[in-house]
Scaffold this motif. Structure first.
Motif, short mmCIF file in Angstrom:
data_model
loop_
_atom_site.label_atom_id
_atom_site.label_comp_id
_atom_site.label_asym_id
_atom_site.label_seq_id
_atom_site.Cartn_x
_atom_site.Cartn_y
_atom_site.Cartn_z
N PHE A 80 0.86 -1.18 0.00
CA PHE A 80 0.00 0.00 0.00
C PHE A 80 0.89 1.23 0.00
O PHE A 80 1.79 1.35 0.82
N PRO A 94 -6.10 -3.36 2.44
CA PRO A 94 -6.06 -2.00 1.88
C PRO A 94 -6.37 -1.99 0.39
O PRO A 94 -5.92 -2.86 -0.36
N THR A 98 -8.03 3.88 -1.38
CA THR A 98 -7.57 4.50 -0.14
C THR A 98 -6.21 5.15 -0.34
O THR A 98 -5.89 6.15 0.32
N GLU A 99 -5.41 4.63 -1.25
CA GLU A 99 -4.15 5.29 -1.60
C GLU A 99 -4.42 6.69 -2.14
O GLU A 99 -3.66 7.64 -1.85
N CYS A 129 -2.73 1.30 7.52
CA CYS A 129 -2.17 1.72 6.23
C CYS A 129 -2.22 3.24 6.03
O CYS A 129 -1.26 3.84 5.51
#
Length: 291
Positions: A80, A94, A98-99, A129
């Motif tokens: 991630f 993850p 979401t990154e 993360c």
């Protein structure tokens, strides 16, 4: 057995479930994990062979993939934001979306140039993360992360150690606002509060795959149909108390509830409310600033 033969077996057993490209991805991920070899090895060494002992984890993984267990659970880790993260059945895996949320926070921060004073709270941290990636990218920031799951916090702490960052992990049930405020204490307020809380409605289960429904924690995924914004409402209320003036609140959200999210946040003293789409064109992120 020759590695190329095992590769063929993977396609024969799994293509109908996942498709050829994804099966290739799984196979190369596994041989990289177990043997530190890759696609090029198969091309340059077509007779590359494994002993019975060596090939065993590949056939065990094959059996688990046939049951649609996530590849990340099988190898026990994922990547991630360019960083390694341990995962297990107690943590949400993850996602790439979401990154994008993490990248948005970093970009907004870079425009503010307040790194030396920055204080961040990640609510519902899971693997850690978001908190860990922010701590890595903003090394002068003071980062806190909260979760209700003791098992998730154990994994998050391991991930912080693996990635050599300092994050303060806290255990509390965010739905109990008084408990959360007590755990956070009277320390100075936060510049940023971010959360990717449970947001999938029960009615949406029918559209989800077995690898998510059977192997990822319901606690991190689902909310009741009649109150889908329950976590967001409580977190927004807490943010009113715990953000500095002009502090920023970031959410990952249910793609179908963007308008409802904007309306909910407007009921509190926030301004500059912005809804943003993810790489797939879905309403996925929301940012607001405390007045």
């Amino acid at each position: 057995m020759i590695l190329k033969e095992i590769h063929y077996i993977y396609h024969n057993e799994l293509d109908a479930i996942y498709g050829s490209d994804e099966v290739d991805s799984f196979f190369y991920w596994l041989i990289e994990h177990y043997f530190q070899c890759n696609r090029l090895t198969l091309a340059l060494e077509p007779q590359f062979a494994l002993t019975k002992t060596e090939e065993q984890p590949l056939f065990e993984a094959l059996s688990r993939l046939k049951n649609q267990e996530p590849i990340q659970h099988i190898i026990g880790e994922t990547e991630f934001f360019g960083l390694p993260f341990k995962v297990n059945q107690h943590t949400l895996i993850p996602r790439p979306e979401t990154e994008e949320l993490v990248q948005w926070i970093i970009k907004c921060h870079s425009e503010r140039s307040e790194e030396s004073q920055l204080k961040i709270l990640d609510i519902g941290t899971g693997t850690g993360c978001i908190a860990i990636s922010l701590a890595k990218q903003l090394p002068k920031a003071q980062v806190f992360a909260l979760d209700v799951s003791e098992e998730a916090l154990k994994i998050a702490q391991q991930n912080a150690e693996i990635n050599q960052v300092n994050v303060s992990f806290l255990k509390a049930n965010i739905l109990n606002k008084d408990e959360s405020l007590s755990v956070l204490g009277d320390a100075s307020k936060f510049d940023i509060i971010v959360s990717n809380p449970p947001y999938v409605r029960e009615l949406e289960k029918q559209d989800m795959k077995k690898n998510v429904l059977d192997y990822e924690p319901d606690l991190a995924l689902f909310v009741e149909d009649n109150n889908p914004l329950v976590f967001y409402e409580v977190i927004t209320q807490l943010a009113v108390d715990k953000l500095k003036p002009n502090g920023q609140l970031f959410f990952e959200i249910n793609q179908y509830l963007g308008a409802e999210m904007q309306q909910m946040v407007k009921a509190y003293p926030f301004e500059h409310i912005e809804l943003r789409q993810d790489m797939f064109g879905n309403n996925r992120m929301l940012k607001a600033e405390l007045q």
